[in-house]
Write an enzyme that holds these catalytic residues in place. Structure first.
Site, short mmCIF file in Angstrom:
data_model
loop_
_atom_site.label_atom_id
_atom_site.label_comp_id
_atom_site.label_asym_id
_atom_site.label_seq_id
_atom_site.Cartn_x
_atom_site.Cartn_y
_atom_site.Cartn_z
N SER A 9 -33.01 -15.79 -46.04
CA SER A 9 -32.96 -17.18 -45.57
C SER A 9 -33.79 -18.10 -46.44
O SER A 9 -33.70 -19.32 -46.32
CB SER A 9 -33.48 -17.26 -44.13
N GLY A 10 -34.63 -17.52 -47.30
CA GLY A 10 -35.56 -18.32 -48.09
C GLY A 10 -36.94 -18.41 -47.47
O GLY A 10 -37.82 -19.10 -48.00
N ASP A 13 -40.49 -14.03 -44.36
CA ASP A 13 -40.16 -12.76 -43.71
C ASP A 13 -39.04 -12.03 -44.43
O ASP A 13 -39.17 -10.84 -44.78
CB ASP A 13 -39.78 -12.99 -42.24
N CYS A 94 -25.62 -16.02 -32.48
CA CYS A 94 -25.60 -16.15 -33.94
C CYS A 94 -25.88 -14.82 -34.62
O CYS A 94 -25.22 -14.46 -35.60
CB CYS A 94 -26.62 -17.20 -34.37
N CYS A 193 -32.37 -23.83 -36.16
CA CYS A 193 -31.88 -24.46 -37.38
C CYS A 193 -31.18 -25.77 -37.09
O CYS A 193 -31.31 -26.74 -37.84
CB CYS A 193 -30.97 -23.50 -38.15
#
Length: 351
Positions: A9-10, A13, A94, A193
């Site tokens: 995700s960037g 973690d 999700c 998000c």
């Protein structure tokens, strides 16, 4: 060499999860899912940071555009839920339908790989006695994300690796710094998000749902004030009601059919039981009789003792030892035995 696809995700973690597996000798392929346009943990600058981590580690990076899947399974799901007077939980939906499912399919079909990994804080264990994969809480209870992963199937659990499950957040930051990862000091995302992208959940919903004025009433139907849409409220809400009363009032019902927000005192927002649908039994097979467990009815709520009574059509009835405040239709109820996730599902509206 073992091959694994790591969802990036960037953030720190997922970056650290990739670095740990790379250091352990895995052939790591970074994969970023493009979920939506605009600012967000997994989008825009997140994709840039993910690409930077892959360059730093010397591993390939791929981006898969699944914005249509995200729109259908998350955005449309949220909008329809809020308009019906429930408060949907997008994260578990999700994880299964947008992230883990498509990642495993892409890894198998496009990359010839059977394993994926993410930066989630949870653990997976195989029980040789039952032949099932078990989902367990992370060692770091403050970061534990097993609540959001209850809907993963046995196939998805078998394919998944959680390198951070035995670490706490401080360990993750330390390891990221030791590897010199450029995300080591990156601030943590604090919101969903969609909230991060739109500024607030209200702003997100206002893009899709027009204001619709209606009455705020008490349990007898007495009008106490006005609202501009039931989608702006949630069960148990106290602040922001815009009404004066001699005692604290809480939202106890969202009547979308009649466009009313019903309020009452705290006792009226407390229930002894609820029903749960779309149940997924995770670490154990579906029982034929009632079981005792501890349940969380929110991500940050404390586990409380409960009797879980299986019903037909993937439903259960939860009977709490003590009545619970603010049981919210649309949110997940997840029940545990110690650190082991037994099952979970979506809280139904009260009839």
């Amino acid at each position: 060499m073992k091959k694994v696809v790591v969802g990036l995700s960037g953030g720190v973690d997922s970056s650290t999860a990739a670095a740990i597996l790379h250091n352990q000798g895995y052939e790591v392929i970074g994969l970023t899912l493009w979920l939506m346009k605009g600012k967000g943990q997994c989008c825009s600058e997140g994709m840039i940071d993910a690409a930077g981590i892959c360059e730093q580690l010397g591993i390939p990076h791929q981006v898969v555009d699944i914005r249509d899947v995200f729109q259908t399974n998350i955005v449309d799901y949220l909008v329809s839920g809020y308009s019906a007077g429930i408060t949907p939980l997008p994260c578990s939906q999700c994880n299964k339908t947008v992230k883990f499912g498509p990642m495993v399919a892409y890894a198998r079909e496009q990359l010839g790989c059977d394993r994926i990994a993410t930066g989630h804080y949870a653990q997976i264990r195989y029980d040789h006695t039952t032949g099932r994969y078990q989902l367990l809480r992370a060692v770091d209870r403050n970061k534990d994300q097993s609540y959001f992963l209850y809907d993963l199937s046995q196939d998805l659990l078998e394919a998944s690796i959680f390198p951070l499950g035995e670490l706490n957040k401080a360990d993750t930051r330390r390891i990221a710094a030791e590897y010199g990862l450029q995300t080591a000091d990156k601030p943590e995302s604090q919101d969903l998000c969609l909230v991060e992208s739109n500024g607030s959940m209200r702003a997100f919903l206002d893009k899709y749902l027009a204001p619709k004025k209606g009455d705020i009433v008490d349990a007898t139907g007495k009008v106490l004030g006005q609202h501009d849409g039931v989608h702006h409220y949630t069960i148990g809400q106290r602040k922001g009601l815009g009404i004066a009363a001699p005692e604290p009032l809480y939202v106890i019902e969202l009547d979308a059919v009649n466009n009313r927000v019903v309020v009452g005192d705290r006792t009226k927002a407390t229930q002894p039981e609820c029903k749960v649908n779309r149940v997924n039994w995770v670490s154990i097979a579906e029982p034929s009789t009632l079981i005792r467990a501890e349940v969380q009815i929110r991500y940050r709520s404390s586990p409380v003792p409960v009797t879980v009574i299986p019903l037909e059509n993937s439903r259960v009835r939860l009977v709490f030892d003590e009545p619970q405040f603010s049981i919210t239709p649309g949110q997940a109820a997840v029940w545990y035995e110690g650190d082991k996730v037994l099952g979970g599902g979506i809280i139904e509206q009260f009839s």
